[in-house]
Scaffold this active site. Structure first.
Site, PDB file in Angstrom:
ATOM      1  N   ILE A  10       0.856  -1.211   0.000  1.00  9.48           N
ATOM      2  CA  ILE A  10       0.000   0.000   0.000  1.00  9.48           C
ATOM      3  C   ILE A  10       0.884   1.251   0.000  1.00  9.48           C
ATOM      4  O   ILE A  10       1.740   1.397   0.877  1.00  9.48           O
ATOM      5  CB  ILE A  10      -0.929   0.017   1.243  1.00  9.48           C
ATOM      6  CG1 ILE A  10      -1.873  -1.183   1.238  1.00  9.48           C
ATOM      7  CG2 ILE A  10      -1.719   1.323   1.293  1.00  9.48           C
ATOM      8  CD1 ILE A  10      -2.770  -1.281   2.465  1.00  9.48           C
ATOM      9  N   LYS A  46       5.142   0.609  12.711  1.00 11.77           N
ATOM     10  CA  LYS A  46       4.506   1.200  11.524  1.00 11.77           C
ATOM     11  C   LYS A  46       3.675   2.422  11.916  1.00 11.77           C
ATOM     12  O   LYS A  46       3.652   3.434  11.198  1.00 11.77           O
ATOM     13  CB  LYS A  46       3.652   0.145  10.817  1.00 11.77           C
ATOM     14  CG  LYS A  46       4.516  -0.962  10.189  1.00 11.77           C
ATOM     15  CD  LYS A  46       3.715  -2.188   9.813  1.00 11.77           C
ATOM     16  CE  LYS A  46       4.575  -3.218   9.096  1.00 11.77           C
ATOM     17  NZ  LYS A  46       3.934  -4.535   8.964  1.00 11.77           N
ATOM     18  N   GLY A 101       4.651 -10.278   2.516  1.00  7.80           N
ATOM     19  CA  GLY A 101       4.981 -11.227   1.452  1.00  7.80           C
ATOM     20  C   GLY A 101       6.030 -10.650   0.529  1.00  7.80           C
ATOM     21  O   GLY A 101       6.232  -9.427   0.460  1.00  7.80           O
TER      22      GLY A 101
END
Ligand code: HSE
Length: 418
Positions: free
Chosen positions: A128, A196, A293
């Protein structure tokens, strides 16, 4: 002007090897990975042994290398490499959220002094493009909140638990699929989500918050009781990072949330992440994509490489514009606390109780707590207690207190938070 990029890549794990492949497959980006440095000499890899170096000096002593991409798990070693790379006048791309969250201002000072770029889109929510959007798109539209699912491993585990797959098996699958950190405690106890969140706080509101100041309660304590409560109410459980601005205060924390079916995150499953940004004029905007991933994360790193071709740098304009903002714990939050022991629940100082269930085997209580009363509790390691945040969970302290003088909590209006 587009510039020639010659890359020294440090790390060839899940994301590093993914980057190598996506860069080779992308004809659009003219950049060369000249040297790849790895630690383990014996590990089987997809490229021949001669392609690897085992000493980071091979990058720093090569003047043709102008870009260092750091993609290793060890954040202490990464700190030395990133600092040295920036000091040597090379641009750096990293996806190491722990490193960046812990040393951001120090690293920015080095990057600025050496007039180089330090980019880290891959560090937050995988594929994203949230950092670049907060930097560029929301520059003129004051951001009022950023919240969502920013950890793929926990979302994968929570999704699988809905499908009846146990925690251990789901975590193992997340590790095998390359979602989980080397130390999965970082994922399941909400540390990764917190690192994050620190980066989101910097780019959304311009504030630097030390990760150790932020509450992170993860998913290890979610039991079948909480899942049953969620099912009964029509909720799902999601691990949320949330940051919200009210006046000149910003509240922020990481915790599991009960999510209603109308909520954007309700159907965001597996390793997908979702972030909602609310702006003063834009209202809410939703970003969804794979948050973990090899290829999804590598694609974010690749976008940083592409940006470097044009000397792109983050400008941190909100740091200057919002310089009067600060992190605050002066608010109320609506929570569910469950335990086999009512005594454990009674240790949590509820300001107002909405619901209490008690039985021989299990009890829970819902209601409002002042955030500062729970912000220092290590819920991950506190025995026999589960914390989950309820829908529509935030209230300003001053609003709450003004109502409490009348003794009338039920009529309490939702004023500032959404
Ligand atoms: N362990 C992280 C996650 C990897 O599961 O989201 C991506 O940052």
């Amino acid at each position: 002007m587009s510039k020639e990029l010659t890359i020294g890549l440090v790390g060839f794990g899940c994301v590093g090897s993914g980057l190598y492949e996506v860069l080779n497959q992308s004809n659009l980006i003219d950049a060369t990975i000249k040297t790849i440095v790895v630690k383990d000499r014996e590990k089987e890899r997809s490229l021949p042994k001669e392609r690897f170096s085992f000493d980071v000096k091979d990058i720093f002593e090569d003047e043709s290398i102008n870009t260092v991409i750091e993609l290793i798990n060890d954040s202490d070693a990464a700190l030395d490499i990133v600092k040295q790379a920036l000091e040597s006048g090379r641009n750096v791309v990293s996806a190491n959220k722990k490193l960046i969250a812990e040393y951001l201002d120090e690293l920015l000072e080095i990057a600025k002094r050496n007039n180089v770029s330090f980019l880290y889109e891959g560090a937050v929510a995988g594929s994203i493009p949230i950092i670049r959007n907060l930097e560029e798109y929301y520059n003129n539209d004051s951001v009022t909140s950023v919240e969502g699912i920013v950890n793929g491993t926990t979302n994968y585990i929570l999704t699988k638990s809905n499908d009846g797959i146990g925690y251990e098996q789901a975590l193992k699958d997340a590790q095998d699929l390359g979602f989980a950190e080397l130390n999965p405690t970082l994922d399941v106890d909400g540390f990764d989500s917190k690192y994050k969140l620190v980066l989101l706080l910097k780019h959304a509101f311009g504030i630097t918050v030390n990760p150790s100041s932020l509450l992170n309660s993860g998913i290890r304590k979610i039991s079948e009781r909480e899942v049953a409560y969620a099912n009964e109410k029509g909720y799902r459980i999601k691990l949320f990072s949330r940051a919200e601005k009210v006046g000149n205060k910003v509240v922020a924390f990481v915790a599991p949330h009960f999510v209603e079916s109308s909520h954007f995150a309700y159907s965001v499953d597996n390793e997908f992440n979702a972030v909602v940004v609310a702006g003063l004029f834009s209202d809410q905007q939703l970003f969804i994509g794979k948050g973990a991933g090899s290829y999804p994360t590598a694609s974010a790193v690749l976008s940083d490489v592409s940006a470097l071709k044009f000397n792109y740098k983050y400008e941190y304009r909100k740091t200057i514009e919002n310089s009067n903002l600060s992190y605050s714990e002066d608010f109320f939050v609506r929570v569910y606390v469950g335990s086999s022991y009512i005594e454990s629940i009674n240790e949590i100082p509820f300001y107002k109780v909405d619901e209490l269930f008690q039985s021989d085997k299990y009890s829970f209580q819902t209601g409002w707590v002042h955030f500062s009363d729970i912000s220092n509790i290590d819920f991950n390691n506190r025995e026999q207690i589960s914390l989950v945040v309820l829908p529509d969970p935030l209230r300003l302290a001053e609003d709450f207190e003004s109502k409490s003088k009348d003794g009338n909590y039920q009529e309490f209006e939702h004023v500032a938070f959404s």
